[in-house]
Design a protein around this motif. Structure first.
Motif, PDB file in Angstrom:
ATOM      1  N   ARG A 185      12.476  39.555  48.837  1.00 50.78           N
ATOM      2  CA  ARG A 185      13.196  38.387  48.345  1.00 50.78           C
ATOM      3  C   ARG A 185      14.373  38.789  47.465  1.00 50.78           C
ATOM      4  O   ARG A 185      15.445  38.212  47.565  1.00 50.78           O
ATOM      5  CB  ARG A 185      12.291  37.456  47.564  1.00 50.78           C
ATOM      6  CG  ARG A 185      13.096  36.292  46.972  1.00 50.78           C
ATOM      7  CD  ARG A 185      12.283  35.419  46.101  1.00 50.78           C
ATOM      8  NE  ARG A 185      11.570  34.482  46.947  1.00 50.78           N
ATOM      9  CZ  ARG A 185      10.754  33.561  46.460  1.00 50.78           C
ATOM     10  NH1 ARG A 185      10.539  33.476  45.174  1.00 50.78           N
ATOM     11  NH2 ARG A 185      10.147  32.731  47.259  1.00 50.78           N
TER      12      ARG A 185
ATOM     13  N   LEU B 298      16.279  31.967  54.008  1.00 50.68           N
ATOM     14  CA  LEU B 298      15.077  32.749  54.300  1.00 50.68           C
ATOM     15  C   LEU B 298      14.443  33.294  53.026  1.00 50.68           C
ATOM     16  O   LEU B 298      13.220  33.358  52.913  1.00 50.68           O
ATOM     17  CB  LEU B 298      15.423  33.905  55.248  1.00 50.68           C
ATOM     18  CG  LEU B 298      15.748  33.517  56.687  1.00 50.68           C
ATOM     19  CD1 LEU B 298      16.215  34.733  57.468  1.00 50.68           C
ATOM     20  CD2 LEU B 298      14.547  32.878  57.353  1.00 50.68           C
TER      21      LEU B 298
ATOM     22  N   THR C 145      12.804  34.852  41.881  1.00 53.43           N
ATOM     23  CA  THR C 145      12.314  36.227  41.833  1.00 53.43           C
ATOM     24  C   THR C 145      12.055  36.647  40.393  1.00 53.43           C
ATOM     25  O   THR C 145      11.029  37.269  40.094  1.00 53.43           O
ATOM     26  CB  THR C 145      13.336  37.187  42.474  1.00 53.43           C
ATOM     27  OG1 THR C 145      13.581  36.765  43.803  1.00 53.43           O
ATOM     28  CG2 THR C 145      12.829  38.605  42.498  1.00 53.43           C
TER      29      THR C 145
ATOM     30  N   GLY D  33      12.583  30.498  51.525  1.00 51.15           N
ATOM     31  CA  GLY D  33      11.483  30.008  52.355  1.00 51.15           C
ATOM     32  C   GLY D  33      10.246  30.869  52.350  1.00 51.15           C
ATOM     33  O   GLY D  33       9.168  30.405  52.689  1.00 51.15           O
ATOM     34  N   HIS D  34      10.377  32.128  51.988  1.00 50.94           N
ATOM     35  CA  HIS D  34       9.233  33.033  51.990  1.00 50.94           C
ATOM     36  C   HIS D  34       8.892  33.403  50.548  1.00 50.94           C
ATOM     37  O   HIS D  34       9.391  34.367  50.002  1.00 50.94           O
ATOM     38  CB  HIS D  34       9.548  34.294  52.803  1.00 50.94           C
ATOM     39  CG  HIS D  34       9.816  34.011  54.244  1.00 50.94           C
ATOM     40  ND1 HIS D  34       8.846  33.565  55.098  1.00 50.94           N
ATOM     41  CD2 HIS D  34      10.948  34.086  54.960  1.00 50.94           C
ATOM     42  CE1 HIS D  34       9.369  33.391  56.296  1.00 50.94           C
ATOM     43  NE2 HIS D  34      10.656  33.700  56.241  1.00 50.94           N
ATOM     44  N   PRO D  35       7.988  32.647  49.928  1.00 53.36           N
ATOM     45  CA  PRO D  35       7.721  32.846  48.497  1.00 53.36           C
ATOM     46  C   PRO D  35       7.034  34.166  48.165  1.00 53.36           C
ATOM     47  O   PRO D  35       7.176  34.663  47.062  1.00 53.36           O
ATOM     48  CB  PRO D  35       6.833  31.662  48.136  1.00 53.36           C
ATOM     49  CG  PRO D  35       6.237  31.208  49.407  1.00 53.36           C
ATOM     50  CD  PRO D  35       7.220  31.549  50.480  1.00 53.36           C
ATOM     51  N   THR D  36       6.305  34.752  49.096  1.00 56.19           N
ATOM     52  CA  THR D  36       5.584  35.977  48.777  1.00 56.19           C
ATOM     53  C   THR D  36       6.224  37.209  49.389  1.00 56.19           C
ATOM     54  O   THR D  36       5.625  38.265  49.397  1.00 56.19           O
ATOM     55  CB  THR D  36       4.130  35.873  49.262  1.00 56.19           C
ATOM     56  OG1 THR D  36       4.144  35.646  50.675  1.00 56.19           O
ATOM     57  CG2 THR D  36       3.402  34.756  48.552  1.00 56.19           C
ATOM     58  N   SER D  37       7.405  37.065  49.892  1.00 60.68           N
ATOM     59  CA  SER D  37       8.072  38.184  50.545  1.00 60.68           C
ATOM     60  C   SER D  37       8.473  39.252  49.537  1.00 60.68           C
ATOM     61  O   SER D  37       8.952  38.960  48.443  1.00 60.68           O
ATOM     62  CB  SER D  37       9.315  37.684  51.277  1.00 60.68           C
ATOM     63  OG  SER D  37      10.025  38.763  51.819  1.00 60.68           O
ATOM     64  N   ARG D  38       8.267  40.504  49.902  1.00 69.12           N
ATOM     65  CA  ARG D  38       8.637  41.609  49.024  1.00 69.12           C
ATOM     66  C   ARG D  38      10.152  41.812  48.993  1.00 69.12           C
ATOM     67  O   ARG D  38      10.679  42.373  48.051  1.00 69.12           O
ATOM     68  CB  ARG D  38       7.985  42.897  49.494  1.00 69.12           C
ATOM     69  CG  ARG D  38       6.518  42.927  49.286  1.00 69.12           C
ATOM     70  CD  ARG D  38       6.006  44.301  49.642  1.00 69.12           C
ATOM     71  NE  ARG D  38       4.626  44.197  50.099  1.00 69.12           N
ATOM     72  CZ  ARG D  38       3.966  45.176  50.628  1.00 69.12           C
ATOM     73  NH1 ARG D  38       4.545  46.341  50.807  1.00 69.12           N
ATOM     74  NH2 ARG D  38       2.738  45.012  51.001  1.00 69.12           N
TER      75      ARG D  38
ATOM     76  N   ARG E 284      17.152  40.092  49.726  1.00 71.67           N
ATOM     77  CA  ARG E 284      17.755  38.991  50.479  1.00 71.67           C
ATOM     78  C   ARG E 284      18.606  38.098  49.589  1.00 71.67           C
ATOM     79  O   ARG E 284      19.692  37.663  49.987  1.00 71.67           O
ATOM     80  CB  ARG E 284      16.679  38.152  51.156  1.00 71.67           C
ATOM     81  CG  ARG E 284      16.071  38.786  52.357  1.00 71.67           C
ATOM     82  CD  ARG E 284      15.044  37.884  52.984  1.00 71.67           C
ATOM     83  NE  ARG E 284      14.440  38.509  54.143  1.00 71.67           N
ATOM     84  CZ  ARG E 284      13.406  38.028  54.779  1.00 71.67           C
ATOM     85  NH1 ARG E 284      12.842  36.910  54.364  1.00 71.67           N
ATOM     86  NH2 ARG E 284      12.917  38.652  55.815  1.00 71.67           N
TER      87      ARG E 284
END
Length: 113
Positions: free
Chosen positions: A50, A40, A109, A43-48, A53
């Motif tokens: 990251r 996950l 990141t 998979g989420h490149p713009t997630s804060r 996670r």
């Protein structure tokens, strides 16, 4: 240790939960959760979240590897003896996968920051 002692290893029923099987199963669950969380994070490149996670995936992966190694090293027999050897190897594989995914996400990141 004579080979006859290895061949005479006690077997338990497939549904019997031994302490080693419980430990190996817990390690597999932790490592699998780490692999999912690492996926996950990738998979989420713009997630804060990251970084968080990826750190959780790394910690869960290393934990799965360490407990998997502990189970495999301390096992007295092979599959079917109640020593959790199959779960130990599964925890090793999934733990390595979670560590790899968490490390890749953490590297991304740092690159995007």
């Amino acid at each position: 240790m004579p080979i006859s002692d290895l061949l005479a290893a006690s077997t338990v029923d497939a549904s019997t939960l031994t302490g080693d099987r419980i430990l190996a199963t817990a390690a597999v669950v932790v490592a699998l959760a780490g692999a999912i969380i690492g996926g996950l994070a990738l998979g989420h490149p713009t997630s804060r979240s990251r970084r968080r996670r990826s750190a959780v995936a790394l910690i869960a992966g290393v934990t799965g590897v360490l407990v998997g190694v502990l189970v495999v090293v301390t096992a007295d027999g092979g599959p079917g003896t109640g020593n959790g050897i199959v779960g130990g190897y599964a925890a090793l594989v999934l733990g390595l996968l979670a560590t790899l995914l968490g490390g890749l996400a953490l590297a991304r990141t740092h690159r995007t920051a």
